[in-house]
Design an enzyme around this catalytic site. Structure first.
Site, mmCIF file in Angstrom:
data_model
loop_
_atom_site.group_PDB
_atom_site.id
_atom_site.type_symbol
_atom_site.label_atom_id
_atom_site.label_comp_id
_atom_site.label_asym_id
_atom_site.label_seq_id
_atom_site.Cartn_x
_atom_site.Cartn_y
_atom_site.Cartn_z
ATOM 1 N N HIS A 42 0.702 -1.068 -0.018
ATOM 2 C CA HIS A 42 -0.008 0.151 -0.020
ATOM 3 C C HIS A 42 0.834 1.358 -0.093
ATOM 4 O O HIS A 42 0.507 2.389 0.461
ATOM 5 C CB HIS A 42 -1.156 -0.024 1.261
ATOM 6 N N ASP A 96 3.521 -0.875 -4.886
ATOM 7 C CA ASP A 96 2.397 -1.317 -5.358
ATOM 8 C C ASP A 96 2.333 -1.143 -6.795
ATOM 9 O O ASP A 96 2.160 -2.167 -7.561
ATOM 10 C CB ASP A 96 1.401 -0.550 -4.950
#
Length: 140
Positions: free
Chosen positions: A94, A99
């Protein structure tokens, strides 16, 4: 966002080919990322350029799972796909940079499993205005 949007548009424009399009990739883009961008662009009295296309990897993961070629059993989240494909986590989950790296590797794997060409991927993209069209059709 008022300061960021013009910089983002300028950055993208400086890298696009004349008359071309740009493809942004996100997991769950149709339900989360693109509606967020649309809302923020509108709030700042800006419009998302029509040559910005969006590719959502979540429907690709669903398609891969349906095709029966996958033994994916733990869901279709980015984390579940990362674990399924054995992609190491570089940094914290995250976090944008981590990511993005994970998603780029997942996109490569999904593209390979689904045997999608670049033109096949482009056919699966949508524009920000497609979201409004889809909502209007759904509510009628």
């Amino acid at each position: 966002m008022e300061e960021l949007i013009p910089k983002l548009k300028q950055y993208v424009k400086s890298r696009e080919k004349l008359g071309g399009f740009v493809v942004f990739v996100a997991h769950n883009a149709r339900a989360f990322d693109v509606p967020f961008l649309v809302m923020e662009f509108r709030r700042c009295s800006e419009e998302i350029p029509p040559n910005w296309l969006f590719l959502d990897t979540l429907p690709l993961a669903r398609e891969m799972k349906k095709s029966g070629g996958s033994k994916l059993t733990s869901g279709l989240s980015l984390q579940a796909l990362r674990e399924y494909y054995g992609i190491p986590l570089a940094g914290s989950a995250h976090r944008a940079k981590s990511d993005v790296k994970v998603l780029s590797m997942i996109l490569q794997r999904l593209t390979s499993e689904l045997k999608l060409s670049i033109s096949g991927l482009v056919q699966k993209t949508f524009t920000a205005s497609d979201l409004n069209t889809h909502k209007k059709k759904s509510s009628s």
